[in-house]
Design a protein around this motif. Structure first.
Motif, short mmCIF file in Angstrom:
data_model
loop_
_atom_site.label_atom_id
_atom_site.label_comp_id
_atom_site.label_asym_id
_atom_site.label_seq_id
_atom_site.Cartn_x
_atom_site.Cartn_y
_atom_site.Cartn_z
N PRO A 67 14.24 -1.67 47.21
CA PRO A 67 15.70 -1.84 47.14
C PRO A 67 16.32 -2.01 48.53
CG PRO A 67 15.17 0.47 46.98
CD PRO A 67 13.84 -0.25 47.05
N THR A 68 17.44 -2.68 48.58
CA THR A 68 18.24 -2.77 49.81
C THR A 68 19.69 -2.44 49.47
OG1 THR A 68 18.64 -5.13 49.47
CG2 THR A 68 16.76 -4.54 50.84
N THR A 69 20.42 -2.01 50.47
CA THR A 69 21.83 -1.70 50.26
C THR A 69 22.57 -1.83 51.58
OG1 THR A 69 23.39 -0.07 49.37
CG2 THR A 69 21.54 0.79 50.65
N LYS A 70 23.87 -1.58 51.55
CA LYS A 70 24.66 -1.55 52.76
C LYS A 70 24.37 -0.26 53.54
CE LYS A 70 27.70 -5.09 52.40
NZ LYS A 70 27.97 -6.07 53.47
N ILE A 71 24.49 -0.32 54.84
CA ILE A 71 24.43 0.89 55.63
C ILE A 71 25.67 1.73 55.33
CG2 ILE A 71 24.56 1.80 57.99
CD1 ILE A 71 22.88 -0.59 58.89
N PHE A 95 23.59 -13.78 60.46
CA PHE A 95 24.18 -12.49 60.79
C PHE A 95 23.99 -11.55 59.61
CE2 PHE A 95 27.34 -15.07 58.72
CZ PHE A 95 27.97 -14.21 57.84
N GLY A 96 24.37 -10.32 59.81
CA GLY A 96 24.32 -9.35 58.72
C GLY A 96 23.32 -8.23 58.98
N SER A 97 23.46 -7.18 58.19
CA SER A 97 22.59 -6.01 58.34
C SER A 97 22.49 -5.29 57.01
CB SER A 97 23.14 -5.07 59.41
OG SER A 97 24.42 -4.59 59.05
N GLY A 98 21.61 -4.33 56.94
CA GLY A 98 21.45 -3.57 55.71
C GLY A 98 20.52 -2.39 55.90
N TYR A 99 20.23 -1.74 54.80
CA TYR A 99 19.46 -0.50 54.82
C TYR A 99 18.49 -0.48 53.65
CZ TYR A 99 18.68 4.62 54.85
OH TYR A 99 18.12 5.88 54.89
N ILE A 100 17.27 -0.08 53.91
CA ILE A 100 16.26 0.11 52.87
C ILE A 100 16.04 1.61 52.70
CG2 ILE A 100 13.84 -0.20 52.24
CD1 ILE A 100 13.87 -2.83 53.76
N ASP A 116 16.55 0.47 58.72
CA ASP A 116 17.75 -0.36 58.81
C ASP A 116 17.37 -1.67 59.49
OD1 ASP A 116 18.16 -0.10 61.76
OD2 ASP A 116 18.73 1.94 61.30
N PHE A 117 18.04 -2.73 59.11
CA PHE A 117 17.65 -4.06 59.61
C PHE A 117 18.90 -4.86 59.96
CE2 PHE A 117 17.98 -4.37 55.01
CZ PHE A 117 18.75 -5.51 54.82
N SER A 118 18.71 -5.85 60.80
CA SER A 118 19.83 -6.71 61.19
C SER A 118 19.33 -8.09 61.58
CB SER A 118 20.60 -6.09 62.37
OG SER A 118 19.77 -5.99 63.51
N PHE A 119 20.24 -9.04 61.52
CA PHE A 119 19.96 -10.43 61.87
C PHE A 119 20.93 -10.91 62.95
CE2 PHE A 119 18.50 -10.02 57.50
CZ PHE A 119 17.28 -10.67 57.51
N GLY A 120 20.48 -11.89 63.71
CA GLY A 120 21.36 -12.56 64.66
C GLY A 120 21.10 -12.25 66.11
N GLY A 142 17.03 -14.04 65.48
CA GLY A 142 16.10 -12.94 65.30
C GLY A 142 16.38 -12.01 64.13
N PHE A 143 15.32 -11.36 63.67
CA PHE A 143 15.36 -10.25 62.70
C PHE A 143 14.75 -9.06 63.39
CE2 PHE A 143 12.70 -7.56 60.02
CZ PHE A 143 13.58 -7.14 59.03
N GLY A 144 15.39 -7.89 63.25
CA GLY A 144 14.84 -6.66 63.79
C GLY A 144 15.08 -5.51 62.86
N CYS A 145 14.26 -4.47 62.95
CA CYS A 145 14.45 -3.30 62.10
C CYS A 145 13.94 -2.06 62.79
CB CYS A 145 13.76 -3.48 60.75
SG CYS A 145 11.96 -3.57 60.84
N THR A 146 14.47 -0.93 62.39
CA THR A 146 14.03 0.38 62.86
C THR A 146 13.55 1.19 61.67
OG1 THR A 146 15.56 0.43 64.73
CG2 THR A 146 14.76 2.55 63.93
#
Length: 519
Positions: free
Chosen positions: A192-196, A317-322, A342-346, A372-376
């Motif tokens: 699943p993914t959702t908003k932070i 752009f954009g971001s989200g949370y798993i 958490d992940f983000s684009f741009g 780019g795509f990055g995540c922590t």
């Protein structure tokens, strides 16, 4: 200080600030000891060029050796490790990141605001490991809702049992096309993914400093003492109850004493534990200082490029949370519990991910700028008895107070979980047709997340825990500990909302007990 107060509160951050807000609102006369100064962010924060700084932005060597988040621009917001050191075994570092000022770390947190679920509160029932909390989500839910209202937490209600919905300022912003693409790829893997979920606060801050303490001060029931470094709590020899604290003025070193009918410790997990250890109290169970845990962090777990955004062809752009998705309905073979990301684009991928130099490197970076795509990755760390802190017998701080000796390391469960996080998200990226540039399953040292927990745990059994379900000492009924040290498990969620909710609940219980004459 001649006056005897109703309640002494130690610490002005999230937990201490909430205690002050609730108790003064209920009419209790409170005194708060804060080890640092009052800071006026508007007047005292300024801008400097790198060439104006003595160490050109890198900071004085040795001053903040363990604070990876520090640089010379923000160095004065962290505790000086030369003034207040701590020790750890060689080869087993622990990053104890501390802030001493009104508001504490709540002035600088990332504002990620999550509830724990019964997968955490009743973790032993789920997988057989460790101990359950003496409370459930249902016990804390009303307090979560009130805290979320104060801090104005934004989020999207998803109905996920592992990430309970809250009292949100609804985030109705649409996901970007790139986020939708990634979410679809994750869904194909059952993820699943959702908003932070983040605290909006008011103005520039979402902290104790601007949301909790003003009401306490305006009530007329709070005496705030800054630059007060606590040495130990004092105990009435006749009753066995705590009756105040000895503290030093940070500047002069002068030792002073304050008296109170009850004490609330909210100095942060390890500092509260240090005070108790140096006081020699509240440890009939023998577990005070043990079961230290946090969340392991891996930044840039997976770095990737979205091909459609190469060479500026489209803006992403954009971001989200798993949220956690492992070990909910099935069981992994080589680890228990779970992790979140958490992940983000741009962004633009780091130059180190390319094997080129000079002009070719410039071309490579130009091609992926903004693509780019990055995540922590943030993973649950198991509470283990052998991860502990103790008062040092040889090292003292600038005021002659014994420092902490910290013993903490990650085990096979965390190592296996970290590898799974990177492998899984890399596979999701490939499903989304992203170009994976790098994978990183190297965890930062324990403590890096600034989410230290568990060294003064709560429980129903006084032989296995320091506190009861009300954050009240089993041994000393007028002593409460309301910060992260009370946690039994930590999950993968940022703990701030839970700390605030626990402090609110415990403070109302204390007020009721004092009114009834039980304390």
């Amino acid at each position: 200080m001649a006056k005897t107060y109703d309640v002494l509160i130690i610490g002005s951050g999230a937990s201490g600030g909430m205690a002050a807000n609730i108790l003064t609102g209920r009419g209790a006369s409170c005194v708060m000891l804060e080890a640092g100064p009052q800071v006026d962010f508007q007047r005292e924060r300024g801008y400097k060029n790198v060439y104006e700084l003595p160490y050109r932005g890198f900071g004085k060597p040795g001053k903040l050796e363990h604070v990876f988040q520090a640089n010379e621009f923000n160095a004065n917001q962290w505790v000086d490790e030369q003034q207040v050191p701590y020790t750890h075994p060689a080869g087993e570092p622990f990053n104890w990141v501390r802030v001493r000022m009104i508001g504490g770390k709540s002035n600088f947190w990332a504002r990620m605001s999550f509830r724990l679920s019964d997968y955490e509160f009743k973790a032993k029932d789920h997988d057989g490991y460790g101990e359950n909390w003496p409370i459930s989500l249902a016990d804390l839910a009303p307090f979560y809702s009130r805290v979320e209202g104060i801090f104005r937490v934004t989020g999207r209600k998803e109905g996920l049992p592992q990430l309970p919905d809250g009292n949100f300022v609804e985030d109705e912003s649409p996901d970007s096309e790139t986020v939708q693409l990634f979410a679809a790829a994750a869904k194909a893997h059952g993820i699943p993914t959702t908003k932070i979920r983040r605290a909006l606060g008011t103005g520039q801050l979402a902290s104790s400093w601007n949301l909790l303490l003003p009401d306490a001060v305006n009530s007329g029931n709070l005496t705030l003492v800054t630059n007060a470094v606590v040495r130990r709590l004092t105990v009435d020899k006749n009753t066995g109850k705590v009756n105040g604290a000895l503290f030093h003025d940070r500047h002069s070193g002068r030792e002073m004493e304050v008296r109170a009918k009850a004490v609330v410790l909210g100095a942060s997990c390890l500092e509260s534990t240090r005070i108790l250890l140096n006081s020699g109290i509240a440890n009939s169970s023998g577990v005070l200082g043990h079961y230290l845990h946090d969340q392991f962090y891996m930044s840039s777990s997976v770095a990737a490029v979205v091909p459609e955004a190469r060479d500026g062809k489209t803006r992403i752009f954009g971001s989200g949370y798993i949220p956690r998705f492992r070990n909910l309905h099935t069981k992994e073979k080589n680890f228990i519990r779970g992790y979140a990301l958490d992940f983000s684009f741009g962004g633009t991928p780091d130059a180190k991910y390319f094997g080129s130099w000079g002009e070719q490197l410039e071309k490579d970076l130009a091609s992926v700028r903004g693509a780019g795509f990055g995540c922590t990755s943030m993973g649950e760390v198991l509470p283990r008895y052998e991860n502990f802190v103790a008062a040092s017998k040889t090292v003292k701080d600038a005021w002659g107070i014994p420092v902490l000796d910290i013993h903490c390391k990650y085990g096979e469960n965390e190592i296996n979980m970290a590898k799974d996080a990177v492998d899984t998200i890399a596979e999701v990226c490939r499903t989304a047709k992203f170009e994976v540039l790098n994978r990183n399953d190297k965890m930062y040292p324990p403590g890096y997340s600034i989410h230290e927990l568990g060294t003064c745990r709560m429980g129903d059994d006084p032989k296995k825990s320091v506190l009861n379900k009300w954050n009240q000492s089993h041994d000393i009924k007028n002593l409460f500990v309301v910060d992260g040290s009370s946690f039994v498990t930590g999950g993968s969620q940022n703990p701030t909302m839970t700390i605030l909710a626990l402090s609110m609940r415990a403070s109302e219980y204390l007020a009721d007990q004092m009114k009834a004459g039980s304390i």
